[in-house]
Write a protein that holds these residues in place. Structure first.
Motif, PDB file in Angstrom:
ATOM      1  N   CYS A   1       1.015  -1.217   0.076  1.00 34.98           N
ATOM      2  CA  CYS A   1      -0.018  -0.045   0.004  1.00 34.98           C
ATOM      3  C   CYS A   1       1.079   1.262  -0.205  1.00 34.98           C
TER       4      CYS A   1
ATOM      5  N   ARG B   1      -7.079   7.584   4.571  1.00 34.41           N
ATOM      6  CA  ARG B   1      -6.929   7.304   3.422  1.00 34.41           C
ATOM      7  C   ARG B   1      -6.313   8.232   2.473  1.00 34.41           C
TER       8      ARG B   1
ATOM      9  N   TYR C   1      -7.229   2.536  10.181  1.00 36.09           N
ATOM     10  CA  TYR C   1      -7.923   1.473  10.812  1.00 36.09           C
ATOM     11  C   TYR C   1      -7.524  -0.079  10.310  1.00 36.09           C
ATOM     12  N   CYS C   2      -6.409  -0.057   9.446  1.00 37.12           N
ATOM     13  CA  CYS C   2      -6.122  -1.278   8.664  1.00 37.12           C
ATOM     14  C   CYS C   2      -5.260  -2.081   9.623  1.00 37.12           C
TER      15      CYS C   2
ATOM     16  N   CYS D   1      -3.634   3.004   6.312  1.00 35.79           N
ATOM     17  CA  CYS D   1      -4.912   3.481   6.741  1.00 35.79           C
ATOM     18  C   CYS D   1      -4.732   3.298   8.314  1.00 35.79           C
TER      19      CYS D   1
ATOM     20  N   GLY E   1      -4.170  -5.195   0.628  1.00 39.29           N
ATOM     21  CA  GLY E   1      -3.232  -4.293  -0.132  1.00 39.29           C
ATOM     22  C   GLY E   1      -3.857  -3.626  -1.140  1.00 39.29           C
TER      23      GLY E   1
END
Ligand code: SF4
Length: 404
Positions: free
Chosen positions: A41, A159, A47-48, A45, A88
């Protein structure tokens, strides 16, 4: 996109590639779905908790080489009706890398047999040239990780794209001829109001995608959001508002022609995701790449999760499976019912009997009777499914079917 009509949809829902071993009378369900994991990525992010990382381009190159080798040794044994490249962020790959990946997929798989070929994309990394490549290499479904159209919300989630980017990429895909697009949306963020959520749904509906997935924000593992929650920097949205948002999504989307076919998923008729049906029906699939899971003939396997160890293992021709488990039949039966309850159409006795040689009633008679009395499941016409009341407490209902 090879459009799938009602008849084809029926095929996707009902057909299993079953081989009978005449010596043992055992049924072998062959994998019809291929998942390819791209664990990179541009930025993590907030929350990821997925298996993804930020990495240098040369690591991505080495990874693609390893992936191609795994596809060569494993995936070439099967014919896949669905292919899903996820992550990803597959759209993060450079044009050269993306073409390399798409070429290795098309080289090792009979893509002419493939009905649904999905690639996940982030609106912040998809360019006109990449869209052209996807089209050229017969990708026929794009899943866009939009999450929200509101910049404040997107910044909170960490994001890399804006609401405008999301709209522009959607238009770009449409003008390139993509006729099957999914949009992912997240609800339940702290400080998100029901009106904010309605606005996101309205914009999504106005874009008119074929498929919309809506997910409640969750706080997993050691993500920055989980840390902020523990440190009381942020507060979870209350459960009541979150449930109301879910209800709003169901109401708005069904009113606008989307069939609510799975707990989190909505589609126009004929555009339900065939690939994910393989998971929901608990049938066989092959996963390649770091951390990818496979389920073949009752055997659950997963690959080495660490990207570097995965690359090294493939390079040295070593085993990259880090986990294997032959699923006991009782667990398999129980998992199958739990997964099927995610689908609004549930599971039929005929389907269950064909797979397990007994009825749902035989296996779960007492549980069904208690849940029916509570109004949480229905069992009419030999079909077991969640009622609307059950839908809103789905996790609790499903837990009743766990094999202990
Ligand atoms: S783009 Fe997706 S996989 Fe990558 S960090 Fe964000 S949520 Fe995770």
């Amino acid at each position: 996109m090879q459009q799938r009509g009602e008849e084809d949809r029926g095929f996707a829902f009902n057909a299993l590639l079953v081989l009978h071993d005449t010596m043992t009378s055992k049924k072998h369900i062959l994998p019809t779905a291929l998942y390819i994991h791209i664990p990179f990525c541009a930025k993590k992010c907030n929350y990821c908790d997925f298996n993804s990382m930020v990495s240098e381009s040369r690591v991505v190159d080495r990874y693609l080489h390893a992936l191609s080798k795994e596809l060569d040794t494993l995936a070439s044994q099967y014919t896949f009706t669905t292919i899903y490249i996820g992550g990803g962020t597959p759209s993060l790959l450079s044009e050269i890398q993306l073409e390399r990946l798409l070429r290795s997929v098309i080289r090792y798989n009979a893509t002419s047999q493939t009905q649904e070929y999905t690639v996940e994309a982030n609106p912040g990394t998809l360019t006109a040239n990449k869209v052209r490549l996807l089209k050229e290499y017969t990708v026929n479904r794009i899943s866009l990780g939009i999450q929200s159209f509101q910049d404040r919300q997107l910044q909170f989630l960490g994001r890399i794209h804006s609401g405008d980017d999301a709209r522009n990429v959607f238009t770009l895909l449409r003008s390139a001829g993509f006729k099957n697009i999914n949009i992912d949306l997240i609800f339940g963020c702290p400080e998100q109001t029901p009106d904010d959520w309605k606005k996101d749904l309205e914009i999504a509906i106005a874009l008119n995608p074929e498929h919309i997935s809506t997910y409640a924000l969750t706080y997993e593992g050691e993500t920055p959001l989980t840390r902020d929650l523990k440190n009381e920097v942020i507060r979870k949205l209350d459960e009541y508002t979150e449930l109301e948002m879910y209800k709003t999504a169901i109401e708005y989307l069904t009113l606008n022609g989307y069939n609510h076919y799975e707990i989190s998923n909505f589609a126009k008729s004929g555009y339900e995701c065939s690939h994910n049906h393989v998971y929901w029906r608990n049938t066989s699939y092959v996963g390649v790449g770091a951390g990818a899971h496979s389920f073949i003939d009752g055997m659950r396997m997963s690959n080495e999760k660490d990207v570097f160890r995965y690359i090294h293992g493939m390079h040295e021709n070593k085993e990259v499976k880090s986990f294997r488990e032959c699923l006991p039949q009782d667990h398999f039966v129980s998992e199958t019912v739990i997964m099927a309850l995610r689908l609004r159409q549930g599971i039929t006795n005929t389907d269950f009997y064909e797979r397990f040689g007994s009825t749902i009633q035989d296996q779960f008679g007492d549980t069904i009777s208690i849940l029916r009395k509570a109004g949480l499941v229905s069992y009419d016409d030999e079909r077991l499914k969640l009622t609307e009341k059950g839908l809103f407490v789905a996790d609790t209902v499903m837990a009743e079917f766990i094999y202990i």
